[in-house]
Design a protein around this motif. Structure first.
Motif, PDB file in Angstrom:
ATOM      1  N   SER A  92       0.925  -1.312   0.120  1.00  0.00           N
ATOM      2  CA  SER A  92       0.012   0.086   0.060  1.00  0.00           C
ATOM      3  C   SER A  92       0.972   1.271  -0.003  1.00  0.00           C
ATOM      4  CB  SER A  92      -0.853   0.097   1.072  1.00  0.00           C
ATOM      5  OG  SER A  92      -0.413   0.241   2.255  1.00  0.00           O
ATOM      6  N   PHE A  93       1.927   1.089   0.470  1.00  0.00           N
ATOM      7  CA  PHE A  93       2.804   2.417   0.773  1.00  0.00           C
ATOM      8  C   PHE A  93       3.475   2.541  -0.762  1.00  0.00           C
ATOM      9  CE2 PHE A  93       2.867   1.802   5.499  1.00  0.00           C
ATOM     10  CZ  PHE A  93       2.611   3.397   5.748  1.00  0.00           C
ATOM     11  N   LEU A  94       3.854   1.548  -1.441  1.00  0.00           N
ATOM     12  CA  LEU A  94       4.311   1.482  -2.480  1.00  0.00           C
ATOM     13  C   LEU A  94       3.429   2.330  -3.426  1.00  0.00           C
ATOM     14  CD1 LEU A  94       6.626   0.436  -4.657  1.00  0.00           C
ATOM     15  CD2 LEU A  94       5.168  -1.282  -5.231  1.00  0.00           C
ATOM     16  N   ARG A 123       1.830   4.269 -14.698  1.00  0.00           N
ATOM     17  CA  ARG A 123       1.629   2.957 -15.677  1.00  0.00           C
ATOM     18  C   ARG A 123       0.624   2.012 -15.188  1.00  0.00           C
ATOM     19  NH1 ARG A 123       4.923   3.431 -20.279  1.00  0.00           N
ATOM     20  NH2 ARG A 123       6.986   4.629 -19.966  1.00  0.00           N
ATOM     21  N   ILE A 124       0.911   1.733 -13.980  1.00  0.00           N
ATOM     22  CA  ILE A 124       0.100   0.581 -13.298  1.00  0.00           C
ATOM     23  C   ILE A 124      -1.493   1.149 -13.275  1.00  0.00           C
ATOM     24  CG2 ILE A 124      -0.322  -0.957 -11.135  1.00  0.00           C
ATOM     25  CD1 ILE A 124       2.921  -0.896 -11.229  1.00  0.00           C
ATOM     26  N   THR A 125      -1.624   2.335 -12.574  1.00  0.00           N
ATOM     27  CA  THR A 125      -2.753   2.842 -11.973  1.00  0.00           C
ATOM     28  C   THR A 125      -2.828   4.467 -12.084  1.00  0.00           C
ATOM     29  OG1 THR A 125      -4.619   3.260 -10.634  1.00  0.00           O
ATOM     30  CG2 THR A 125      -2.276   2.672  -9.532  1.00  0.00           C
ATOM     31  N   GLU A 205      11.933   2.563 -14.554  1.00  0.00           N
ATOM     32  CA  GLU A 205      11.502   3.673 -14.012  1.00  0.00           C
ATOM     33  C   GLU A 205      11.410   3.569 -12.486  1.00  0.00           C
ATOM     34  OE1 GLU A 205       8.795   5.203 -17.729  1.00  0.00           O
ATOM     35  OE2 GLU A 205       7.752   4.542 -15.929  1.00  0.00           O
ATOM     36  N   PHE A 206      11.328   2.299 -11.813  1.00  0.00           N
ATOM     37  CA  PHE A 206      11.175   2.028 -10.470  1.00  0.00           C
ATOM     38  C   PHE A 206      12.526   1.994  -9.672  1.00  0.00           C
ATOM     39  CE2 PHE A 206       7.219   0.723 -12.364  1.00  0.00           C
ATOM     40  CZ  PHE A 206       6.445   1.235 -11.387  1.00  0.00           C
ATOM     41  N   ALA A 210      14.086   7.068  -4.314  1.00  0.00           N
ATOM     42  CA  ALA A 210      12.943   7.187  -3.803  1.00  0.00           C
ATOM     43  C   ALA A 210      12.330   5.689  -3.074  1.00  0.00           C
ATOM     44  CB  ALA A 210      11.851   8.147  -4.365  1.00  0.00           C
ATOM     45  N   TYR A 211      12.461   4.903  -3.951  1.00  0.00           N
ATOM     46  CA  TYR A 211      12.237   3.528  -3.550  1.00  0.00           C
ATOM     47  C   TYR A 211      12.955   2.860  -2.525  1.00  0.00           C
ATOM     48  CZ  TYR A 211       8.207   3.814  -6.940  1.00  0.00           C
ATOM     49  OH  TYR A 211       7.167   4.141  -7.814  1.00  0.00           O
ATOM     50  N   LEU A 212      14.123   3.287  -2.542  1.00  0.00           N
ATOM     51  CA  LEU A 212      15.022   2.610  -1.547  1.00  0.00           C
ATOM     52  C   LEU A 212      14.754   3.324  -0.017  1.00  0.00           C
ATOM     53  CD1 LEU A 212      17.457   1.128  -0.325  1.00  0.00           C
ATOM     54  CD2 LEU A 212      18.909   3.147  -1.179  1.00  0.00           C
ATOM     55  N   GLY A 213      14.222   4.791  -0.161  1.00  0.00           N
ATOM     56  CA  GLY A 213      13.710   5.373   0.882  1.00  0.00           C
ATOM     57  C   GLY A 213      12.517   4.564   1.431  1.00  0.00           C
ATOM     58  N   LEU A 214      11.565   4.407   0.502  1.00  0.00           N
ATOM     59  CA  LEU A 214      10.447   3.795   0.944  1.00  0.00           C
ATOM     60  C   LEU A 214      10.895   2.338   1.724  1.00  0.00           C
ATOM     61  CD1 LEU A 214       7.492   3.317   0.783  1.00  0.00           C
ATOM     62  CD2 LEU A 214       7.618   2.209  -1.481  1.00  0.00           C
ATOM     63  N   GLY A 215      11.665   1.647   1.065  1.00  0.00           N
ATOM     64  CA  GLY A 215      11.872   0.417   1.825  1.00  0.00           C
ATOM     65  C   GLY A 215      12.435   0.423   3.270  1.00  0.00           C
ATOM     66  N   VAL A 216      13.059   1.559   3.366  1.00  0.00           N
ATOM     67  CA  VAL A 216      13.768   1.893   4.582  1.00  0.00           C
ATOM     68  C   VAL A 216      12.732   2.239   5.635  1.00  0.00           C
ATOM     69  CG1 VAL A 216      15.151   3.297   5.851  1.00  0.00           C
ATOM     70  CG2 VAL A 216      16.075   2.293   3.784  1.00  0.00           C
TER      71      VAL A 216
END
Length: 237
Positions: A92-94, A123-125, A205-206, A210-216
């Motif tokens: 959900s946070f993704l 692209r997904i939604t 594109e992923f 920012a996505y590394l920050g999301l994982g942390v």
């Protein structure tokens, strides 16, 4: 009594959600006019000063009353449920996170702008925040299993479904035919545009910090979750 489980908190959370929805969506609708009056940065600060306190109060109230009402089901003792809830919450946070990719705009350090995106999660939604909120609601309603949580989730989902229409309307008003072209190549339902051949998945594109920050962030949230529960429980209302 038949409806003894229908505590006042059920109506209180709906009132809080309605108040937040009116303030949040109302200020979003007034953004073009407001930015002309006081400038984009000042309007972003005003937006935050109104929205954030309402959001914090609503979140605290939810955590304090999440077990109110009727217990519809109890699945917390099933071993597979807890990891499922955590996976769904992380996913959900993704979807929720892309709105904060440009933190400098969120903080009004850079000039806040309305963007017309068609990359990455879009692209997904076309409405990732709605999808993320629905997934979060499913996960937490499954875990808690009370009527209060179900009512809260229904309210949140209805607000975000309105946000789908409202967001498209504002982008249409601002970008016209350019938005119509993006709308034709994207979908509200996740992956539908890809299945229909109107969109492709570009994994590169992923690959962004920012996505590394999301994982942390998700790991820190998992670690700090018990502490957050104790802190919110200490603020009773």
């Amino acid at each position: 009594m038949l409806f003894a489980w229908l505590t006042p908190s059920h109506f209180a959370i709906l009132g809080l959600l309605l108040g937040f929805a009116i303030a949040h969506s109302g200020l979003a609708a007034l953004r073009p006019w407001g930015e002309k009056q006081i400038g984009p940065r000042a309007y972003r600060i005003l937006f935050a000063l109104v929205s954030l306190p309402l959001a914090v109060v609503t979140i605290l109230y939810f955590f304090n009353h999440r077990y109110d009402g009727l217990q519809l089901w109890q699945v917390q003792d099933i071993p597979a449920v807890q990891p499922l809830v955590w996976v769904l919450s992380a996913v959900s946070f993704l979807f929720l996170y892309p709105a904060t990719f440009n933190l400098l705009e969120i903080a009004a350090i850079e000039k806040p702008q309305v963007h017309l995106y068609e990359t990455g999660i879009i692209r997904i939604t076309r409405h990732p925040q709605m999808v993320g909120q629905v997934i979060w609601c499913i996960a937490h309603t499954l875990w808690i299993g009370t009527t209060f949580t179900a009512v809260t989730s229904i309210g949140l989902i209805l607000h975000h479904l309105f946000g789908v229409w409202h967001g498209d309307y504002r982008l249409q008003s601002r970008y016209g035919e350019a938005f119509e072209a993006v709308k034709a190549r994207t979908s509200v339902i996740p992956f539908l545009a890809m299945l229909q051949g109107r969109q492709t998945f570009v994994w590169r594109e992923f690959i962004r910090p920012a996505y590394l920050g999301l994982g942390v962030f998700v790991l820190l949230l998992w670690w700090a979750h018990p502490l957050l529960m104790r802190v919110t429980a200490s603020v009773r209302f």
